[in-house]
Write an enzyme that holds these catalytic residues in place. Structure first.
Site, PDB file in Angstrom:
ATOM      1  N   ASP A 277       0.818  -1.222   0.000  1.00  0.00           N
ATOM      2  CA  ASP A 277       0.000   0.000   0.000  1.00  0.00           C
ATOM      3  C   ASP A 277       0.849   1.270   0.000  1.00  0.00           C
ATOM      4  O   ASP A 277       0.416   2.306   0.507  1.00  0.00           O
ATOM      5  CB  ASP A 277      -0.958   0.025   1.210  1.00  0.00           C
ATOM      6  CG  ASP A 277      -1.784  -1.241   1.295  1.00  0.00           C
ATOM      7  OD1 ASP A 277      -2.265  -1.675   0.238  1.00  0.00           O
ATOM      8  OD2 ASP A 277      -1.935  -1.794   2.398  1.00  0.00           O
TER       9      ASP A 277
ATOM     10  N   LYS B  91       2.396   2.228  -5.156  1.00  0.00           N
ATOM     11  CA  LYS B  91       3.140   1.790  -6.348  1.00  0.00           C
ATOM     12  C   LYS B  91       2.382   2.122  -7.633  1.00  0.00           C
ATOM     13  O   LYS B  91       2.977   2.525  -8.624  1.00  0.00           O
ATOM     14  CB  LYS B  91       3.392   0.273  -6.281  1.00  0.00           C
ATOM     15  CG  LYS B  91       4.306  -0.117  -5.130  1.00  0.00           C
ATOM     16  CD  LYS B  91       4.440  -1.618  -4.994  1.00  0.00           C
ATOM     17  CE  LYS B  91       3.206  -2.297  -4.463  1.00  0.00           C
ATOM     18  NZ  LYS B  91       2.838  -1.988  -3.083  1.00  0.00           N
TER      19      LYS B  91
ATOM     20  N   GLY C 157      -4.173  -4.018  -4.682  1.00  0.00           N
ATOM     21  CA  GLY C 157      -5.111  -3.011  -5.193  1.00  0.00           C
ATOM     22  C   GLY C 157      -4.291  -1.780  -5.527  1.00  0.00           C
ATOM     23  O   GLY C 157      -3.899  -1.038  -4.639  1.00  0.00           O
ATOM     24  N   HIS C 158      -3.945  -1.612  -6.791  1.00  0.00           N
ATOM     25  CA  HIS C 158      -3.112  -0.474  -7.181  1.00  0.00           C
ATOM     26  C   HIS C 158      -4.017   0.667  -7.651  1.00  0.00           C
ATOM     27  O   HIS C 158      -4.735   0.541  -8.628  1.00  0.00           O
ATOM     28  CB  HIS C 158      -2.116  -0.903  -8.267  1.00  0.00           C
ATOM     29  CG  HIS C 158      -1.062  -1.843  -7.735  1.00  0.00           C
ATOM     30  ND1 HIS C 158      -0.079  -2.386  -8.500  1.00  0.00           N
ATOM     31  CD2 HIS C 158      -0.857  -2.314  -6.477  1.00  0.00           C
ATOM     32  CE1 HIS C 158       0.693  -3.166  -7.731  1.00  0.00           C
ATOM     33  NE2 HIS C 158       0.227  -3.129  -6.507  1.00  0.00           N
TER      34      HIS C 158
ATOM     35  N   GLN D  19       2.309  -5.816  -3.200  1.00  0.00           N
ATOM     36  CA  GLN D  19       2.581  -5.898  -1.759  1.00  0.00           C
ATOM     37  C   GLN D  19       3.916  -5.185  -1.457  1.00  0.00           C
ATOM     38  O   GLN D  19       4.243  -4.247  -2.152  1.00  0.00           O
ATOM     39  CB  GLN D  19       2.585  -7.343  -1.252  1.00  0.00           C
ATOM     40  CG  GLN D  19       1.215  -8.016  -1.291  1.00  0.00           C
ATOM     41  CD  GLN D  19       0.853  -8.599  -2.629  1.00  0.00           C
ATOM     42  OE1 GLN D  19       1.620  -9.322  -3.224  1.00  0.00           O
ATOM     43  NE2 GLN D  19      -0.318  -8.296  -3.124  1.00  0.00           N
TER      44      GLN D  19
HETATM   45  P1  IMP Z   1      -2.791 -12.672   1.359  1.00  0.00           P
HETATM   46  O1  IMP Z   1      -1.674 -12.371   0.444  1.00  0.00           O
HETATM   47  O2  IMP Z   1      -4.126 -12.217   0.844  1.00  0.00           O
HETATM   48  O3  IMP Z   1      -2.836 -14.103   1.813  1.00  0.00           O
HETATM   49  O4  IMP Z   1      -2.555 -11.826   2.711  1.00  0.00           O
HETATM   50  C1  IMP Z   1      -1.426 -12.049   3.533  1.00  0.00           C
HETATM   51  C2  IMP Z   1      -1.042 -10.758   4.267  1.00  0.00           C
HETATM   52  O5  IMP Z   1      -0.577  -9.812   3.324  1.00  0.00           O
HETATM   53  C3  IMP Z   1      -2.199 -10.073   5.000  1.00  0.00           C
HETATM   54  O6  IMP Z   1      -1.689  -9.432   6.153  1.00  0.00           O
HETATM   55  C4  IMP Z   1      -2.691  -9.044   4.002  1.00  0.00           C
HETATM   56  O7  IMP Z   1      -3.340  -7.961   4.634  1.00  0.00           O
HETATM   57  C5  IMP Z   1      -1.377  -8.626   3.386  1.00  0.00           C
HETATM   58  N1  IMP Z   1      -1.538  -8.157   2.010  1.00  0.00           N
HETATM   59  C6  IMP Z   1      -1.772  -8.905   0.904  1.00  0.00           C
HETATM   60  N2  IMP Z   1      -1.834  -8.129  -0.177  1.00  0.00           N
HETATM   61  C7  IMP Z   1      -1.625  -6.867   0.238  1.00  0.00           C
HETATM   62  C8  IMP Z   1      -1.536  -5.625  -0.438  1.00  0.00           C
HETATM   63  O8  IMP Z   1      -1.628  -5.527  -1.668  1.00  0.00           O
HETATM   64  N3  IMP Z   1      -1.318  -4.536   0.345  1.00  0.00           N
HETATM   65  C9  IMP Z   1      -1.137  -4.632   1.680  1.00  0.00           C
HETATM   66  N4  IMP Z   1      -1.200  -5.765   2.353  1.00  0.00           N
HETATM   67  C10 IMP Z   1      -1.441  -6.891   1.641  1.00  0.00           C
END
Ligand code: IMP
Length: 424
Positions: free
Chosen positions: A15, A18, A42-43, A224
């Site tokens: 977040d 990017k 979510g970009h 991420q």
């Molecule tokens: P997952 O990738 O959906 O399994 O989530 C694993 C961890 O990564 C969780 O703490 C999510 O909140 C975090 N996470 C996954 N994708 C994002 C992102 O795009 N931005 C911020 N946190 C993320």
């Protein structure tokens, strides 16, 4: 001979903004390539007063003439992909013109999502806080050598493959008492797969090899952030892919010696969504102020993000692990008007001071904070105020990398490019 690829990635817990930076940089590139993650991302891009959120499709999609490639390291949910395609169509962008999918990218099945939800529910209070998009189970099937890939959709036995994987998942779901929950979602998924099959697919390793040989400028776009990396993040509170620079090599099929710049994106403060350690987290009015002013609510899940001061040892770690050559600082405007700010310059662990990110930050760890002056009003056309310049210099001197872009707001136009004042 040929050109080299630049990489842009998150240096914190995701977040960082990017999407905005890729959008700003896109005119300098011929190809924008996503290398890992999936619709957990979510970009957000804002221009001409409109907001667009992309989950799977690279952020160069709004720039005419830019090729957007979804690499082999990405996991694709056809249903979410189709929604993105339709949302883009509604604003006049036809992705068929400039989107390519790697045949090696893995598919998220409805049962992967169900398994994600079942696994998180089972964990109870120690849950990861997953976005529940099926990311973990899909990467598990990839490394377990059971997964289904985009290229499989071209094969005559694709339905058999789908059925056999779904049945395997159903048996697992049965153990969680959740079998049969995805029957309805299956139809939607199969309909979306038909659209996916109509997209242009490539072998991204060969495509990018040729593009670089032809002198094309390629930007790899991460999702991420470094501290969510499966190997170097705050395990187990991480995502299931390599979010770091090395992930651009494996997630696209580009050799390490073909990487030139590595741009690390970070916010002027820190946020984290989901569970897991966060040494500089604020539970007070300052944290709430940052959340409200920075609109720190997840663009994929809408969850409130946890907010805290900038963590320099963590940023330094990201610089090291990724080989970051320059940094872009986002959301400096959110801190405007605060008299004083705090910055973490080290940690105390069991009474000992360290500047190094430890193996485990889930244990007792106290941030050592330095108080610095704040700044007021920011305008992209004016010189940066003294307080902000000094904040930037403090960060640069700590991490030893120049900050070459400062973002003062969500719009493309609210961006200041800075001359590097230090060599890296
Ligand atoms: P997952 O990738 O959906 O399994 O989530 C694993 C961890 O990564 C969780 O703490 C999510 O909140 C975090 N996470 C996954 N994708 C994002 C992102 O795009 N931005 C911020 N946190 C993320």
């Amino acid at each position: 001979m040929g050109s080299r690829m630049d990489v842009l990635l998150g240096a914190q817990w995701g977040d960082e903004g990017k999407g905005k930076v890729v959008d700003v940089m896109a005119p300098d590139y011929d190809v924008i390539a996503r290398f890992q993650g999936g619709p957990n991302a979510g970009h957000t891009l804002i221009f001409e007063g409109k907001k667009h959120v992309l989950h799977t499709i690279p952020s160069g999609v709004f720039r005419e003439g830019t090729v957007n490639l979804v690499g082999n390291g990405v996991v694709i949910d056809p249903v979410i992909f189709l929604k993105e395609v339709n949302a883009l169509k509604a604003v006049g962008v036809d992705v068929r013109d400039n989107l390519l999918l790697s045949r090696r990218a893995h598919l998220i099945l409805p049962t992967h999502r169900a398994l994600d939800a079942a696994s998180e529910a089972e964990k109870g209070s120690s849950k990861i806080g997953s976005t529940l998009k099926g990311i973990g189970p899909t990467y598990m099937d990839k490394t377990g050598r059971n997964g289904m890939r985009v290229g499989d959709l071209e094969l005559p036995d694709r339905m058999d493959r789908f059925r056999s994987l779904t049945e395997k998942h159903e048996r697992l779901l049965g153990m969680y008492d959740r079998a049969g929950a995805t029957k309805e979602a299956e139809e939607e998924w199969l309909a979306a797969v038909d659209v996916l099959r109509s997209m242009r697919t490539v072998d991204s390793e060969h495509y990018l090899d040729q593009a670089l040989r032809d002198g094309k400028r390629v930007l790899a776009e991460g999702a991420q952030g470094t501290l969510l990396d499966i190997d170097f993040g705050t395990y187990p509170f991480v995502t299931s892919s390599n979010t770091i620079c090395a992930g651009a090599c494996t997630g696209l099929g580009v050799a390490p010696n073909r990487i030139a710049k590595v741009v690390g994106i970070f916010k002027a403060y820190c946020t984290r969504v989901g569970s897991g350690p966060f040494p500089t987290e604020l539970h007070d009015a300052d944290g709430e102020h940052i959340r409200q002013v920075g609109r720190e609510f997840g663009s994929t899940t809408g969850r409130p993000r946890r907010c805290g001061w900038l963590d320099l040892p963590a940023l330094h770690y990201a610089v090291m692990i990724n080989g970051i050559t320059e940094l872009a600082m986002m959301k400096a405007d959110v801190l405007s008007g605060m008299d004083h700010l705090q910055v973490c310059i080290g940690y105390t662990i069991n009474g000992e001071f360290t500047e190094r990110m430890p193996y485990d930050i889930t244990g007792p760890i106290e941030p050592v904070l330095k108080t610095v002056e704040g700044w007021n009003e920011l305008r992209a056309d004016d010189p940066l105020p003294g307080g902000l310049e000094r904040y930037i210099e403090l960060i640069e001197s700590y991490v030893k990398v120049p900050i070459t872009l400062v973002s003062l707001g969500p719009d493309r136009a609210e961006t200041v490019l800075r001359q590097a004042t230090m060599a890296n």
